[in-house]
Design a protein around this motif. Structure first.
Motif, PDB file in Angstrom:
ATOM      1  N   ILE A  21       0.836  -1.205   0.000  1.00  0.00           N
ATOM      2  CA  ILE A  21       0.000   0.000   0.000  1.00  0.00           C
ATOM      3  C   ILE A  21       0.870   1.254   0.000  1.00  0.00           C
ATOM      4  O   ILE A  21       0.598   2.220  -0.733  1.00  0.00           O
ATOM      5  CB  ILE A  21      -0.943   0.008   1.223  1.00  0.00           C
ATOM      6  N   SER A  22       1.928   1.258   0.813  1.00  0.00           N
ATOM      7  CA  SER A  22       2.784   2.443   0.909  1.00  0.00           C
ATOM      8  C   SER A  22       3.511   2.723  -0.408  1.00  0.00           C
ATOM      9  O   SER A  22       3.681   3.887  -0.790  1.00  0.00           O
ATOM     10  CB  SER A  22       3.799   2.275   2.041  1.00  0.00           C
ATOM     11  N   VAL A  23       3.907   1.674  -1.114  1.00  0.00           N
ATOM     12  CA  VAL A  23       4.560   1.862  -2.421  1.00  0.00           C
ATOM     13  C   VAL A  23       3.574   2.476  -3.413  1.00  0.00           C
ATOM     14  O   VAL A  23       3.914   3.414  -4.155  1.00  0.00           O
ATOM     15  CB  VAL A  23       5.106   0.523  -2.956  1.00  0.00           C
ATOM     16  N   ILE A  24       2.357   1.956  -3.421  1.00  0.00           N
ATOM     17  CA  ILE A  24       1.331   2.479  -4.339  1.00  0.00           C
ATOM     18  C   ILE A  24       1.046   3.951  -4.049  1.00  0.00           C
ATOM     19  O   ILE A  24       1.018   4.794  -4.960  1.00  0.00           O
ATOM     20  CB  ILE A  24       0.037   1.648  -4.234  1.00  0.00           C
ATOM     21  N   VAL A  25       0.854   4.286  -2.765  1.00  0.00           N
ATOM     22  CA  VAL A  25       0.570   5.670  -2.382  1.00  0.00           C
ATOM     23  C   VAL A  25       1.750   6.577  -2.716  1.00  0.00           C
ATOM     24  O   VAL A  25       1.577   7.681  -3.264  1.00  0.00           O
ATOM     25  CB  VAL A  25       0.237   5.763  -0.875  1.00  0.00           C
ATOM     26  N   GLY A  26       2.954   6.115  -2.402  1.00  0.00           N
ATOM     27  CA  GLY A  26       4.146   6.924  -2.644  1.00  0.00           C
ATOM     28  C   GLY A  26       4.389   7.228  -4.110  1.00  0.00           C
ATOM     29  O   GLY A  26       4.856   8.322  -4.453  1.00  0.00           O
ATOM     30  N   LEU A  27       4.071   6.272  -4.976  1.00  0.00           N
ATOM     31  CA  LEU A  27       4.283   6.479  -6.410  1.00  0.00           C
ATOM     32  C   LEU A  27       3.120   7.217  -7.070  1.00  0.00           C
ATOM     33  O   LEU A  27       3.311   7.948  -8.049  1.00  0.00           O
ATOM     34  CB  LEU A  27       4.489   5.122  -7.105  1.00  0.00           C
ATOM     35  N   ALA A  28       1.930   7.056  -6.525  1.00  0.00           N
ATOM     36  CA  ALA A  28       0.747   7.656  -7.147  1.00  0.00           C
ATOM     37  C   ALA A  28       0.506   9.106  -6.718  1.00  0.00           C
ATOM     38  O   ALA A  28      -0.118   9.876  -7.450  1.00  0.00           O
ATOM     39  CB  ALA A  28      -0.491   6.817  -6.834  1.00  0.00           C
ATOM     40  N   TRP A  29       0.998   9.481  -5.520  1.00  0.00           N
ATOM     41  CA  TRP A  29       0.725  10.815  -4.994  1.00  0.00           C
ATOM     42  C   TRP A  29       2.009  11.650  -4.967  1.00  0.00           C
ATOM     43  O   TRP A  29       2.969  11.302  -4.299  1.00  0.00           O
ATOM     44  CB  TRP A  29       0.139  10.707  -3.587  1.00  0.00           C
ATOM     45  N   ASP A  30       2.023  12.751  -5.683  1.00  0.00           N
ATOM     46  CA  ASP A  30       3.215  13.591  -5.797  1.00  0.00           C
ATOM     47  C   ASP A  30       3.628  14.225  -4.473  1.00  0.00           C
ATOM     48  O   ASP A  30       4.801  14.555  -4.285  1.00  0.00           O
ATOM     49  CB  ASP A  30       2.975  14.703  -6.835  1.00  0.00           C
ATOM     50  N   GLN A  31       2.659  14.406  -3.552  1.00  0.00           N
ATOM     51  CA  GLN A  31       2.947  15.065  -2.281  1.00  0.00           C
ATOM     52  C   GLN A  31       3.190  14.072  -1.143  1.00  0.00           C
ATOM     53  O   GLN A  31       3.087  14.436   0.030  1.00  0.00           O
ATOM     54  CB  GLN A  31       1.770  15.991  -1.909  1.00  0.00           C
ATOM     55  N   SER A  32       3.501  12.822  -1.483  1.00  0.00           N
ATOM     56  CA  SER A  32       3.657  11.801  -0.446  1.00  0.00           C
ATOM     57  C   SER A  32       4.825  12.084   0.492  1.00  0.00           C
ATOM     58  O   SER A  32       4.885  11.536   1.598  1.00  0.00           O
ATOM     59  CB  SER A  32       3.821  10.417  -1.077  1.00  0.00           C
ATOM     60  N   VAL A 219       9.761   6.371  -1.389  1.00  0.00           N
ATOM     61  CA  VAL A 219       9.757   5.511  -2.568  1.00  0.00           C
ATOM     62  C   VAL A 219       9.854   6.301  -3.871  1.00  0.00           C
ATOM     63  O   VAL A 219      10.407   5.812  -4.861  1.00  0.00           O
ATOM     64  CB  VAL A 219       8.504   4.602  -2.571  1.00  0.00           C
ATOM     65  N   GLY A 220       9.326   7.525  -3.872  1.00  0.00           N
ATOM     66  CA  GLY A 220       9.421   8.347  -5.080  1.00  0.00           C
ATOM     67  C   GLY A 220      10.865   8.632  -5.448  1.00  0.00           C
ATOM     68  O   GLY A 220      11.253   8.532  -6.619  1.00  0.00           O
ATOM     69  N   MET A 221      11.667   8.983  -4.441  1.00  0.00           N
ATOM     70  CA  MET A 221      13.089   9.244  -4.663  1.00  0.00           C
ATOM     71  C   MET A 221      13.804   7.983  -5.138  1.00  0.00           C
ATOM     72  O   MET A 221      14.653   8.027  -6.044  1.00  0.00           O
ATOM     73  CB  MET A 221      13.727   9.747  -3.374  1.00  0.00           C
ATOM     74  N   LEU A 222      13.449   6.844  -4.570  1.00  0.00           N
ATOM     75  CA  LEU A 222      14.075   5.584  -4.967  1.00  0.00           C
ATOM     76  C   LEU A 222      13.690   5.208  -6.393  1.00  0.00           C
ATOM     77  O   LEU A 222      14.504   4.650  -7.137  1.00  0.00           O
ATOM     78  CB  LEU A 222      13.664   4.468  -4.001  1.00  0.00           C
TER      79      LEU A 222
END
Length: 323
Positions: A21-32, A219-222
């Motif tokens: 869930i955290s990966v999905i949220v982190g990649l889908a939301w720009d403000q995560s 996750v976005g940075m990764l």
């Protein structure tokens, strides 16, 4: 109805679901990355709840089973550092990434390793009794290990003041509060007992929440630059394969029984990522984000291997071990 035991036994499944869930949220939301502000307070409460479950007031109990105690310390603080030294020699890393790898691999777990040992048919009670000693030893030895592995120049990257502040606010204060809570509960104080009982429910949901805010914020940075993380995965996988064997070796040296040997293997294979994570976040930016991501990567690899450990370690440590 869900009780604490069921929650603890199902925690691996809970963590895996939260990771996805955290990966999905982190990649889908720009403000995560906004979740980053919640990491430290959540970890502070998490560590308090974890420390409340550790019987610091029963430290003498850990010394009763001397062979187990010796094997646990020898495996975690002699054999594992030797293994880590070998791994970082084979897989060279840049100084910043090395800090993350060393922080997490040199510190044995003091929380969910107890549950894993139980699920893997090991002596979880002895692990529980030994957790105060594991915590004290790793906090004392970690600075020495970092200096030895990294040298003065690389250790210079670590600014002492924020590191000390993070250690004080996120480890010392929760630790002292947990001792006070245990003392109050021992004195037949109803409020103290209620707080201690309630704190027993917190580690699993708070650990899941910690995984969520850390991974969703990083996750976005990764995803944009996965190279540093990919360099540490071989180290973590190799460690996860060899570390339980070093535990078995240590148990054999000190003639620990079957169930104790399994527990030592779980201890040497399970690391203290969430306790050292606040220390990583106290490093100067932007290095702290990379170090935190390196530590979280180890946690993800470890959780997957724990599923294997639960099945393999009881087989690996069979009746041929001295009873």
């Amino acid at each position: 109805m869900i009780n604490k035991s069921i929650l603890e036994e199902k925690q691996i499944s809970i963590y895996i679901i939260i990771l996805l869930i955290s990966v999905i949220v982190g990649l889908a939301w720009d403000q995560s990355n906004i979740f980053e502000h919640a990491i430290e307070p959540i970890i502070g409460v998490l560590l308090y709840s974890m420390f409340c479950q550790i019987p610091f007031l029963e430290l003498k109990q850990a010394l009763k089973n001397r062979s187990f105690f010796a094997a646990l310390l020898f495996g975690n603080f002699i054999l594992i550092p030797l293994l880590v030294w070998l791994l970082v020699s084979i897989f060279p890393l840049n100084p910043v990434t090395s800090i993350g790898v060393l922080l997490v691999l040199l510190t044995p777990c003091i929380d969910y390793v107890i549950v894993f040992s139980h699920l893997g048919k090991g002596d979880s009670k002895s692990v529980l009794a030994s957790t105060p000693l594991l915590f004290i030893f790793q906090m004392v030895l970690l600075p020495l290990y970092l200096w030895f592995f990294l040298g003065k120049e690389t250790v210079g990257i670590i600014e002492v003041t924020p590191f000390v502040k993070a250690f004080f606010y996120l480890i010392v204060i929760p630790f002292v509060l947990s001792i006070i809570t245990q003392l109050i509960s021992k004195s037949d104080n109803r409020i103290g007992k209620s707080i201690l009982s309630f704190s027993g429910w917190l580690p699993v949901p708070l650990m899941a929440l910690t995984f969520f805010v850390v991974i969703a914020s990083q996750v976005g940075m990764l995803y944009e630059d996965p190279a540093p993380i990919l360099t540490v995965v071989p180290i973590y996988v190799t460690f996860a394969i060899i570390a339980p064997l070093t535990g078995k070796l240590s148990a054999k040296i000190f003639k620990v029984d079957v169930y104790g040997s399994r527990a030592v293997s779980f201890s040497t294979g399970t690391r203290n990522s969430l306790v050292v994570l606040p220390l990583a976040l106290s490093l100067p930016a932007p290095e702290n984000q990379l170090v935190a991501a390196v530590i979280v990567t180890q946690t993800i690899v470890e959780i997957l291997f724990e599923l294997i450990y639960i099945k393999v370690i009881p087989i690996m440590t069979n009746s041929k071990t001295k009873e």
